[in-house]
Design an enzyme around this catalytic site. Structure first.
Site, PDB file in Angstrom:
ATOM      1  CE1 TYR A  67     -13.686  11.187  -1.369  1.00 17.21           C
ATOM      2  CE2 TYR A  67     -12.091  12.491  -0.139  1.00 17.21           C
ATOM      3  CZ  TYR A  67     -13.012  12.380  -1.155  1.00 17.21           C
ATOM      4  OH  TYR A  67     -13.282  13.465  -1.966  1.00 17.21           O
ATOM      5  CD  GLU A  71     -13.987   3.822  -1.151  1.00 18.22           C
ATOM      6  OE1 GLU A  71     -14.329   3.390  -0.035  1.00 18.22           O
ATOM      7  OE2 GLU A  71     -13.444   4.931  -1.315  1.00 18.22           O
ATOM      8  CG  HIS A 103      -2.007  -1.043   1.123  1.00 19.48           C
ATOM      9  ND1 HIS A 103      -3.088  -1.095   1.995  1.00 19.48           N
ATOM     10  CD2 HIS A 103      -2.175  -2.117   0.293  1.00 19.48           C
ATOM     11  CE1 HIS A 103      -3.846  -2.145   1.710  1.00 19.48           C
ATOM     12  NE2 HIS A 103      -3.299  -2.777   0.674  1.00 19.48           N
TER      13      HIS A 103
END
Length: 391
Positions: free
Chosen positions: A274, A264, A171
């Site tokens: 978010y 998303e 990530h």
């Protein structure tokens, strides 16, 4: 809502949720679930495009067409940068590339020509480096020198770093985009599989940052008055954002991997949270429940979401002439979905989707100067594909 109910509901809705529905989703970069077949009536013989293989790579990650020449830069995660000639297809390996930490999802990442490229040859790159505390993504810039059949990066300098460095190799995100006026540099910064840093605005993990081209916090950012790393933040509460691009109308769009389900497509707005890891339309790995997005929860909801996961690894908002019906639409490279996904965009609303099942993980999508759509398949296939209208 349980994970199975979300899955069935998402499929019944054609895998699209309006932003007003408050739904979002995501997936792991190496997830194998959620492979999608062709949408109804979209078998290969019915595709609106023809596919031509024009090259192959070992570990491709990103590509960018250079203004003026139309030559193509291609990064490989191992730390190799290629320059492909637009006319002949011949390519050379670019020297002067930084040393990278090539592990897991880390390595050499994005490449983007600067708005000033035609004047000064500047390109921006992202990669992963080691340091105190572990590893982290960085963004740097250099001058691309070409001639005599060779190419080199000169004067490479780092302009931005993820803070803090942490252990692990997942990530990083590190996608790069410039604002249409060329004044601002945007970078996606993943939450490094840590979750909670995405809600901590004293670091820049799990965020999208807005910088000057020199890498300084841009004036007018939402947390400018706090100074330090906080002053970089444009939005936060992100998980692993691997697609970032401005639409022709100026809206900034982002694709983001959620956990198990819940990928998303977001409109990125300044100062918005978010939601990750507090809310998601996916479930934690192992079946742990996460609250869904809900109206009034204080978190920005996605324009569209996917459950099962498609693992969106890239994003192009198309603006070419070759596919006029697709102008202004999102084209998403799906990794675990092994597909090219088109989402009809109308302003900040996501509508109808088409899914073109390519049978391979799609790592990157870009638009050539002539309007053709180019795809990079992930390692294992590694094909560079050119898509043109079907005859």
């Amino acid at each position: 809502m349980g994970h199975l109910a979300r899955t069935l509901g998402g499929l019944a809705a054609g895998l699209v949720a309006a932003a007003t529905a408050g739904c979002s989703a995501g997936s792991g970069d190496t997830a194998a679930s959620g492979a999608l077949g062709p949408a109804t009536g979209e078998g290969e013989r019915d595709w609106p495009f023809a596919v031509e293989e024009v090259g192959r790579y070992d570990e491709p990650w990103a590509m960018a067409f250079l203004p003026g020449s139309g030559d193509l830069l291609v990064t490989e995660r191992s730390g190799v940068l290629h320059l492909r000639d637009a006319g002949t297809g011949a390519q050379v390996e670019v020297s002067g590339v930084p040393d990278v930490v090539d592990a897991g999802q880390g390595g050499l990442g994005d490449v983007v020509p600067a708005p000033t490229y035609e004047q000064d040859g500047t390109v921006y790159l992202s990669w992963v480096e080691a340091g105190d505390g572990g590893t982290g993504a960085v963004v740097g810039r250099a001058r691309l020198d070409t001639g005599d059949g060779e190419a080199a990066l000169e004067g490479l300098e780092v302009v931005w770093r993820q803070v803090p460095k942490v252990e692990g190799d997942g990530h990083f995100s590190h996608r790069i985009a410039f604002s249409p006026d060329g004044r601002h540099l945007f970078v996606t910064s993943g939450e490094r599989q840590q979750g909670s840093p995405a809600q901590d605005t004293t670091n820049n993990l799990g965020s999208i940052v807005r910088l000057t081209p020199d890498g300084e916090p841009a004036p007018g950012n939402p947390l400018e008055d706090r100074g330090g790393v906080s002053a970089e933040l444009w939005s936060w509460g992100h998980r692993n954002a691997l697609g970032l691009q401005f639409a022709p109308d100026g809206a900034l769009w982002e694709t983001e991997m959620g956990p198990e389900g819940g990928d998303e497509l977001n409109v990125v707005e300044p100062g918005r949270n978010y939601g990750w890891p507090e809310v998601s339309n996916g479930s934690d790995y192992g079946g742990g429940e996460i609250p869904d997005h809900a109206e009034g929860d204080g978190y920005a909801a996605p324009a569209a979401w996917w459950d099962p996961s498609i693992s969106p690894g890239s994003l192009l908002v198309y603006d070419g002439e070759m596919f006029p019906d697709w102008r202004g639409d999102a084209l998403i490279g799906a990794l675990s979905g092994e597909a090219l996904v088109r989402v009809d965009l109308d302003g900040t609303t996501a509508g109808e989707q088409q899914v073109f099942d390519l049978g391979e993980r799609v790592r990157a999508v870009d638009e050539a100067p002539d309007g053709a759509i180019w795809l990079l398949e992930d390692e294992g296939s590694g094909r560079l594909l050119r898509l043109t209208p079907a005859r």
